[in-house]
Write a protein that holds these residues in place. Structure first.
Motif, PDB file in Angstrom:
ATOM      1  N   CYS B  73       0.862  -1.186   0.000  1.00 25.44           N
ATOM      2  CA  CYS B  73       0.000   0.000   0.000  1.00 25.44           C
ATOM      3  C   CYS B  73       0.899   1.238   0.000  1.00 25.44           C
ATOM      4  N   LYS B  75      -0.071   4.334   0.175  1.00 20.93           N
ATOM      5  CA  LYS B  75      -0.538   5.317   1.147  1.00 20.93           C
ATOM      6  C   LYS B  75       0.014   5.030   2.538  1.00 20.93           C
ATOM      7  N   CYS B  76      -0.079   3.747   2.936  1.00 21.00           N
ATOM      8  CA  CYS B  76       0.412   3.362   4.260  1.00 21.00           C
ATOM      9  C   CYS B  76       1.922   3.133   4.239  1.00 21.00           C
ATOM     10  N   CYS B  90      -6.659  -1.996   0.682  1.00 23.54           N
ATOM     11  CA  CYS B  90      -5.918  -1.956   1.936  1.00 23.54           C
ATOM     12  C   CYS B  90      -6.895  -2.057   3.106  1.00 23.54           C
ATOM     13  N   CYS B  93      -6.535   1.532   5.074  1.00 24.79           N
ATOM     14  CA  CYS B  93      -6.951   2.843   4.557  1.00 24.79           C
ATOM     15  C   CYS B  93      -7.942   2.741   3.405  1.00 24.79           C
TER      16      CYS B  93
HETATM   17 ZN   LIG Z   1      -3.216   1.487   3.132  1.00 31.35          ZN
END
Ligand SMILES: [Zn+2]
Ligand SMILES: Nc1nc2c(ncn2[C@@H]2O[C@H](COP(=O)(O)OP(=O)(O)OP(=O)(O)O)[C@@H](O)[C@H]2O)c(=O)[nH]1
Ligand SMILES: [Mg+2]
Lengths: 220, 120
Positions: B73, B75-76, B90, B93
């Motif tokens: 992921c 974003k994470c 995910c 998120c």
């Molecule tokens: Zn994520």
């Protein structure tokens, strides 16, 4: 007596993977764009491919096809009606194509003279996803008649797709096809994948698909 | 069903490996199989019993370790395990995920063998 552990750390389909890698290198060197079409039986792979071949040939491109079935050369004969060179691969009971079958059936074809090579896999939603054929693009098809949740039921196949094609949209209304659900399910399994909505009968969506092919070929 | 051809490749690989251990008996063959590898363990076990008959693997156990699907992921900024095969998002998120790090493996990890000690 001693017991010991021997580490192998070996891919079970190593032979297929290695051959597929060498095919891929060969395809790239020859400049031919290779696509592998996978779906359940009856989704419309042959019909869609026949129309694709015919339109490509009419536009002056050079395209050929290999088609896998357990038995019969019916699909090869249908595809050959497009005017393209076509070869049938009979797997005699094996439910998928393997790289070795592709390598064998390329004999005598001048890859460098081709723009596109299509491989129609055996109609099966499970087995073909494990076998790399050296293709650049894996095309997963879904017809409007087989249920919008197919991608959820067979994530191994739809997740491996580089592009998705919905077929038979000419009869979507008659069979109560839920377009939004189908698009959503494909995106849930393969986020961001490009989806074409087509009919081999009416030609709907074919222009977008052919433009995509041309763009993929020139992007090489 | 392609489990039979998968099991045949396993028998071939293990038999090849055994050449270096004369007289050894195979007790266990351990696989690592990704959750997206599209093989079914029951079919594997069923085919294994048939395909190992009269081979040096006869009577050995097939142990299948299933590896969950792990995706990266962005974003994470880390690898995450998806909650189900019906949704490639995910679990933290909600971001759609395309970068697979684990899940399609189909490997022989190791074998356990019994070796008769040589008299020196
Ligand atoms: Zn994520
Ligand atoms: N209405 C409609 N029917 C279609 C279309 N494409 C295919 N069909 C029909 O669907 C049936 C199956 O099509 P095929 O092209 O043979 O399907 P396939 O995926 O190649 O099947 P297998 O090779 O057996 O896996 C045939 O009866 C086709 O005429 C389409 O765009 N619209
Ligand atoms: Mg067909």
């Amino acid at each position: 007596m001693t017991t010991r552990i021997v580490e192998l750390r070996q891919g079970i389909l190593k032979k297929n993977d290695e051959l597929a890698r060498s095919l891929r290198a060969q395809f790239e060197a020859s400049g031919v764009l290779v696509l592998n079409l996978v779906s359940s039986p009856g989704t419309g792979k042959t019909e869609f491919l026949q129309r694709t071949l015919r339109e490509l040939i009419n536009s002056g491109a050079k395209a050929a096809a290999l088609v896998g079935d357990l038995e019969t050369d019916n699909d090869a004969r249908r595809l050959a009606a497009s005017g393209a060179p076509v070869r049938q691969i009979n797997t005699h009971g094996i439910c998928h194509l393997e790289a070795e079958m592709i390598a064998k059936h390329l004999d005598g074809w001048k890859l460098a003279e081709l723009d596109y090579l299509f491989i129609e896999n055996v109609g099966n939603l499970v087995c073909p996803s494990s076998y790399d054929l050296g293709e650049k693009i894996r095309v997963a098809l879904l017809s409007v008649t087989e249920g919008e949740d197919k991608p959820l039921k067979y994530p191994t196949l739809y997740n491996s797709a580089d592009v998705a094609v919905i077929t038979k949209i000419d009869i979507a209304q008659a069979v109560g096809f839920d377009r939004d659900a189908a698009l959503r399910n494909i995106a849930e399994i393969r986020p961001g994948v490009r989806i074409f909505e087509t009919s081999a009968k009416t030609g709907a969506g074919m222009a977008e698909w052919l433009a995509y092919l041309a763009q993929q070929r020139s992007a090489k | 069903m392609h489990e039979l051809s998968i099991v045949s490749s396993i028998v071939d690989s293990v038999t090849e490996t055994l050449a270096a251990y004369p007289g050894a008996r195979v007790k266990e063959v351990r696989l690592r199989v990704g959750a997206l590898a599209s093989v079914i363990e029951d079919s594997l076990q069923f085919c294994y019993e048939i395909a190992t008959r009269d081979t040096p693997l006869d009577g050995s156990a097939l142990v299948v370790k299933v590896l969950p699907v792990r995706m990266h992921c962005d974003k994470c900024a880390e690898d995450v395990e998806i909650a189900s095969l019906q949704s490639f998002r995910c679990p933290r998120c909600g971001e759609p995920l395309t970068d697979m790090r684990q899940g399609r493996e189909l490997e022989i990890d190791s074998i356990e063998i019994d070796q008769v000690e040589e008299n020196v």
